[in-house]
Design a protein around this motif. Sequence first.
Motif, PDB file in Angstrom:
ATOM      1  N   LEU A  86       6.223   8.511  -2.749  1.00  0.00           N
ATOM      2  CA  LEU A  86       5.564   8.673  -4.039  1.00  0.00           C
ATOM      3  C   LEU A  86       4.197   9.293  -3.819  1.00  0.00           C
ATOM      4  O   LEU A  86       3.481   8.899  -2.895  1.00  0.00           O
ATOM      5  CB  LEU A  86       5.415   7.317  -4.729  1.00  0.00           C
ATOM      6  N   HIS A  87       3.820  10.233  -4.671  1.00  0.00           N
ATOM      7  CA  HIS A  87       2.541  10.919  -4.539  1.00  0.00           C
ATOM      8  C   HIS A  87       1.651  10.651  -5.737  1.00  0.00           C
ATOM      9  O   HIS A  87       1.958  11.057  -6.868  1.00  0.00           O
ATOM     10  CB  HIS A  87       2.758  12.426  -4.372  1.00  0.00           C
ATOM     11  N   ASN A  88       0.580   9.934  -5.472  1.00  0.00           N
ATOM     12  CA  ASN A  88      -0.519   9.784  -6.443  1.00  0.00           C
ATOM     13  C   ASN A  88      -0.138   9.060  -7.731  1.00  0.00           C
ATOM     14  O   ASN A  88      -0.865   9.138  -8.715  1.00  0.00           O
ATOM     15  CB  ASN A  88      -1.090  11.164  -6.797  1.00  0.00           C
ATOM     16  N   ARG A  89       0.976   8.351  -7.710  1.00  0.00           N
ATOM     17  CA  ARG A  89       1.385   7.577  -8.873  1.00  0.00           C
ATOM     18  C   ARG A  89       1.821   6.185  -8.417  1.00  0.00           C
ATOM     19  O   ARG A  89       3.013   5.875  -8.366  1.00  0.00           O
ATOM     20  CB  ARG A  89       2.513   8.274  -9.636  1.00  0.00           C
ATOM     21  N   PRO A  90       0.849   5.343  -8.082  1.00  0.00           N
ATOM     22  CA  PRO A  90       1.201   3.994  -7.604  1.00  0.00           C
ATOM     23  C   PRO A  90       1.995   3.174  -8.605  1.00  0.00           C
ATOM     24  O   PRO A  90       2.792   2.330  -8.221  1.00  0.00           O
ATOM     25  CB  PRO A  90      -0.165   3.356  -7.310  1.00  0.00           C
ATOM     26  N   LYS A  91       1.810   3.450  -9.890  1.00  0.00           N
ATOM     27  CA  LYS A  91       2.520   2.648 -10.902  1.00  0.00           C
ATOM     28  C   LYS A  91       4.033   2.853 -10.815  1.00  0.00           C
ATOM     29  O   LYS A  91       4.804   1.971 -11.227  1.00  0.00           O
ATOM     30  CB  LYS A  91       2.016   2.985 -12.300  1.00  0.00           C
ATOM     31  N   TYR A  92       4.485   3.989 -10.286  1.00  0.00           N
ATOM     32  CA  TYR A  92       5.918   4.209 -10.128  1.00  0.00           C
ATOM     33  C   TYR A  92       6.538   3.182  -9.190  1.00  0.00           C
ATOM     34  O   TYR A  92       7.703   2.809  -9.318  1.00  0.00           O
ATOM     35  CB  TYR A  92       6.203   5.613  -9.580  1.00  0.00           C
ATOM     36  N   PHE A  93       5.750   2.757  -8.207  1.00  0.00           N
ATOM     37  CA  PHE A  93       6.267   1.851  -7.178  1.00  0.00           C
ATOM     38  C   PHE A  93       6.737   0.522  -7.770  1.00  0.00           C
ATOM     39  O   PHE A  93       7.760  -0.031  -7.359  1.00  0.00           O
ATOM     40  CB  PHE A  93       5.200   1.598  -6.115  1.00  0.00           C
ATOM     41  N   LYS A 117      -3.650   4.439 -12.515  1.00  0.00           N
ATOM     42  CA  LYS A 117      -2.921   3.301 -13.034  1.00  0.00           C
ATOM     43  C   LYS A 117      -1.982   2.770 -11.952  1.00  0.00           C
ATOM     44  O   LYS A 117      -1.236   3.529 -11.346  1.00  0.00           O
ATOM     45  CB  LYS A 117      -2.111   3.700 -14.269  1.00  0.00           C
ATOM     46  N   GLY A 118      -2.053   1.494 -11.747  1.00  0.00           N
ATOM     47  CA  GLY A 118      -1.228   0.895 -10.705  1.00  0.00           C
ATOM     48  C   GLY A 118      -2.007   0.538  -9.469  1.00  0.00           C
ATOM     49  O   GLY A 118      -1.500  -0.175  -8.595  1.00  0.00           O
ATOM     50  N   SER A 119      -3.249   1.037  -9.359  1.00  0.00           N
ATOM     51  CA  SER A 119      -4.097   0.677  -8.208  1.00  0.00           C
ATOM     52  C   SER A 119      -5.549   0.447  -8.606  1.00  0.00           C
ATOM     53  O   SER A 119      -6.391   0.173  -7.754  1.00  0.00           O
ATOM     54  CB  SER A 119      -4.023   1.761  -7.118  1.00  0.00           C
ATOM     55  N   ALA A 120      -5.844   0.553  -9.883  1.00  0.00           N
ATOM     56  CA  ALA A 120      -7.223   0.331 -10.339  1.00  0.00           C
ATOM     57  C   ALA A 120      -7.613  -1.138 -10.214  1.00  0.00           C
ATOM     58  O   ALA A 120      -8.745  -1.467  -9.841  1.00  0.00           O
ATOM     59  CB  ALA A 120      -7.380   0.801 -11.777  1.00  0.00           C
ATOM     60  N   LYS A 121      -6.664  -2.027 -10.490  1.00  0.00           N
ATOM     61  CA  LYS A 121      -6.937  -3.455 -10.427  1.00  0.00           C
ATOM     62  C   LYS A 121      -6.805  -3.968  -8.993  1.00  0.00           C
ATOM     63  O   LYS A 121      -5.934  -3.516  -8.242  1.00  0.00           O
ATOM     64  CB  LYS A 121      -5.979  -4.230 -11.328  1.00  0.00           C
ATOM     65  N   LEU A 122      -7.633  -4.931  -8.635  1.00  0.00           N
ATOM     66  CA  LEU A 122      -7.585  -5.529  -7.300  1.00  0.00           C
ATOM     67  C   LEU A 122      -6.220  -6.165  -7.058  1.00  0.00           C
ATOM     68  O   LEU A 122      -5.657  -6.031  -5.961  1.00  0.00           O
ATOM     69  CB  LEU A 122      -8.692  -6.568  -7.148  1.00  0.00           C
ATOM     70  N   SER A 123      -5.679  -6.834  -8.065  1.00  0.00           N
ATOM     71  CA  SER A 123      -4.376  -7.503  -7.908  1.00  0.00           C
ATOM     72  C   SER A 123      -3.265  -6.486  -7.634  1.00  0.00           C
ATOM     73  O   SER A 123      -2.355  -6.746  -6.845  1.00  0.00           O
ATOM     74  CB  SER A 123      -4.043  -8.308  -9.165  1.00  0.00           C
ATOM     75  N   PHE A 127      -0.989  -6.120  -4.200  1.00  0.00           N
ATOM     76  CA  PHE A 127       0.479  -6.062  -4.233  1.00  0.00           C
ATOM     77  C   PHE A 127       0.987  -4.832  -3.483  1.00  0.00           C
ATOM     78  O   PHE A 127       1.957  -4.916  -2.713  1.00  0.00           O
ATOM     79  CB  PHE A 127       0.964  -6.031  -5.677  1.00  0.00           C
ATOM     80  N   LEU A 128       0.349  -3.692  -3.714  1.00  0.00           N
ATOM     81  CA  LEU A 128       0.755  -2.467  -3.022  1.00  0.00           C
ATOM     82  C   LEU A 128       0.601  -2.622  -1.512  1.00  0.00           C
ATOM     83  O   LEU A 128       1.491  -2.249  -0.739  1.00  0.00           O
ATOM     84  CB  LEU A 128      -0.084  -1.284  -3.516  1.00  0.00           C
ATOM     85  N   TYR A 129      -0.524  -3.171  -1.108  1.00  0.00           N
ATOM     86  CA  TYR A 129      -0.807  -3.347   0.313  1.00  0.00           C
ATOM     87  C   TYR A 129       0.236  -4.241   0.975  1.00  0.00           C
ATOM     88  O   TYR A 129       0.678  -3.980   2.105  1.00  0.00           O
ATOM     89  CB  TYR A 129      -2.204  -3.945   0.472  1.00  0.00           C
ATOM     90  N   GLU A 130       0.679  -5.267   0.262  1.00  0.00           N
ATOM     91  CA  GLU A 130       1.625  -6.213   0.835  1.00  0.00           C
ATOM     92  C   GLU A 130       3.059  -5.707   0.801  1.00  0.00           C
ATOM     93  O   GLU A 130       3.875  -6.116   1.629  1.00  0.00           O
ATOM     94  CB  GLU A 130       1.545  -7.549   0.078  1.00  0.00           C
ATOM     95  N   ASN A 131       3.378  -4.794  -0.108  1.00  0.00           N
ATOM     96  CA  ASN A 131       4.786  -4.437  -0.315  1.00  0.00           C
ATOM     97  C   ASN A 131       5.157  -2.991  -0.003  1.00  0.00           C
ATOM     98  O   ASN A 131       6.329  -2.717   0.286  1.00  0.00           O
ATOM     99  CB  ASN A 131       5.180  -4.754  -1.757  1.00  0.00           C
ATOM    100  N   GLN A 145     -12.063   3.213  -0.771  1.00  0.00           N
ATOM    101  CA  GLN A 145     -12.024   2.852  -2.182  1.00  0.00           C
ATOM    102  C   GLN A 145     -10.883   1.870  -2.453  1.00  0.00           C
ATOM    103  O   GLN A 145     -11.038   0.901  -3.201  1.00  0.00           O
ATOM    104  CB  GLN A 145     -11.844   4.108  -3.046  1.00  0.00           C
ATOM    105  N   PHE A 146      -9.738   2.121  -1.847  1.00  0.00           N
ATOM    106  CA  PHE A 146      -8.574   1.262  -2.047  1.00  0.00           C
ATOM    107  C   PHE A 146      -8.847  -0.160  -1.574  1.00  0.00           C
ATOM    108  O   PHE A 146      -8.463  -1.141  -2.227  1.00  0.00           O
ATOM    109  CB  PHE A 146      -7.364   1.833  -1.298  1.00  0.00           C
ATOM    110  N   PHE A 147      -9.516  -0.268  -0.431  1.00  0.00           N
ATOM    111  CA  PHE A 147      -9.728  -1.582   0.166  1.00  0.00           C
ATOM    112  C   PHE A 147     -11.068  -2.209  -0.224  1.00  0.00           C
ATOM    113  O   PHE A 147     -11.526  -3.148   0.423  1.00  0.00           O
ATOM    114  CB  PHE A 147      -9.595  -1.489   1.692  1.00  0.00           C
TER     115      PHE A 147
END
Length: 691
Positions: A86-93, A117-123, A127-131, A145-147
């Motif tokens: 996936l490219h630049n669309r974390p919400k798809y995941f 959208k999909g990575s703006a929130k810490l939660s 989730f992305l980092y863990e999965n 920025q992500f971390f």
Amino acid sequence: MNIAILLPLKEKYTKVGGGAVSILVNTHLPKSKYKKTTHVYGSKVNKPLDTKNFKPLDSNKNFFSNSSYVSSFQKKIFPKTDIIELHNRPKYFFYLKKKFPDKKFVLFFHNNPLDLKGSAKLSDRKFLYENVDSLVFLSVWMKDQFFRDLKITDTKKINIFYPGVSTVKKFPAKKNIILFVGKLNRTKGYDIYTDAVSRFLKNHKTWKGIAVGSEPRRNIQKSKDIVELGEISNKEALQLISESKITIACSSWDEPLGRLPIESASRGSFPIVSNRGGLVETLTEGFSILKNNNSDELLKKITFLAKNPKKLISMQKNIFKKFNYSLEKTSKKIDNIRDSLFEKKVAVNAKNLKILHIASFNQSSNGNLYYSTANKFNIGFTKLGHFVHTIDDKFFLKSNIGNSIYSLNEKIIKNVANFAPDLMILGHTNKINRATLKKIKILLPKLRICRWYIDSISPEFFENNSKILLNNINYIDKIFITSLPSKILSKFKNKFYFIPNPVDSSIENNKNFSNNNLPYDLFFSLSHGQHRGVLKSGKTDERDNFINSLHSSLHQIKKYFISSNFNSPKWGSDFFHYLSNSRMGLNMSRGQYQKLYSSDRIASLIGNGLLTFMDQKTNYNKFFTNKEIIFYKNKNDLINKIIFFKKNDHLAKKYAKSAHQKYHKYFNSKEVCSYILSKCNLIKRKKFYWI
């Protein structure tokens, strides 16, 4: 390896108008070793960058939302896909992971994760980092920025990737061009560029200012001194960069990636960039950086370079020489990221593995179930020369009051930390928390975790049985079942494998075919309640009616049946007493789905030398002939064959002996355990009788 790349919904996979994602994907794909097995999915366009790999997702633009776009991808994806990128669309995941829980996911960030959208929130980022299996950032700045406010515990899934560019062999001939590439707006710093370059050109008539790009909502007045070419293809842009002496990227926002400095260095054009975001990460010359990023500072720098042509050519050749982002190198890095998601099939020293086995070993049954499958696995691994350490989860939970599940998980973590196993094998347990398995994977990244499961996977039982079978499946490397994996499990590619119910000569040590005087002709035992000593209260199944009818039809046959209407369950030595005193055995298991399925009873019957009858729907004739196991079509066929072999005892003993020898040779505990180790990449062996 099959790879599916999903572009953002609004990304145009075209030569002109294609964005950074399209350029990255299209330029690296031809250099990938997986180019023939990679498909690119995106919105339908008239002239895609390539027609061989691109798979358009058809839609009505008026109604095509991100959700319907991803849903269309889900329906069209190649079934045997191994990796989804996936490219630049974390919400798809979040949607696709639910639909494809067993596929590997790579998520590329081209922009600030905090703006998506999909990575703006810490939660969401947690989730992305863990999965997500691998996170790829196109700059260190994006990764930071992500971390933000998120602790890094596993660096292996984090990758910094600077896009590559096609190279030229010789340093290109240059023209007096100061080039700008990007959207013609203030965010990209076009106002700074136009002001500085316009003033510069008044005193330097032999130079040109050229801008590539567009801006639909433009609010910067066009300069008569600067040639604006609009949108052109990436190939044309690179040619312009080759001819230009200076390129400018003076963004006023935190530019996530320094693509222009990379492309400039590949062509020997000297880049001048603002000190924002990831722009400066790929620079090799400090003079390139605009510290204040205003038009006066930019004018000063380009004036200096114009007045010092020898200095300029020296710096140009220096960055050209040091260029380190060729497509060959960066494409290989992407492939390495993909390869890292799958274990290399390199066997470790299999002579002395440490194995942690977590299952029910029936400690509270006082030896009544010494012949259990769990114990046979322990014996098989030990016979192979490995050390097996066990945790009886059911006994622990029964023996510990209070928060016993929490205590069990703590016990498992401590055992893993102290024992440091090479393999952790789970039985029918679903009390191990996801967080526990996550900690274990962090403690021992190379640890293989597998599960064995010997109950039916037939559809009518699957909803209940899946609570164990599919428990924490994302953390389980392999699952071994005593059925042929069904369609319902097909989405879990390379996860489920058939194993036969193991036999062991230290347990199944009778040879009934050698005994001429046996008090019983036919033995049968229902499974439910056998391990309890009593049948489950109020429980019946479809076999009861079959057995009742069979019993009444076999008056001349001496029978010992354990079922609802006959004898109560026997276990331990009592079970083996009646088994060892029978010439023939009926192996009949529950469920509509019978392919290669049998309860563990089959090992007891054939392994002790009983002539065994099985329904032909089990497909066990794949392994045994009709002169080893007697396959029946229906009840009448079974009755006739039982009567036949009652009358032909010499054939019953002959066939039973043949099946016994084959089962002990090919389906013994050492063979089954060796297969488990081979599929977990702990030993090198490919050939087994049942595959």
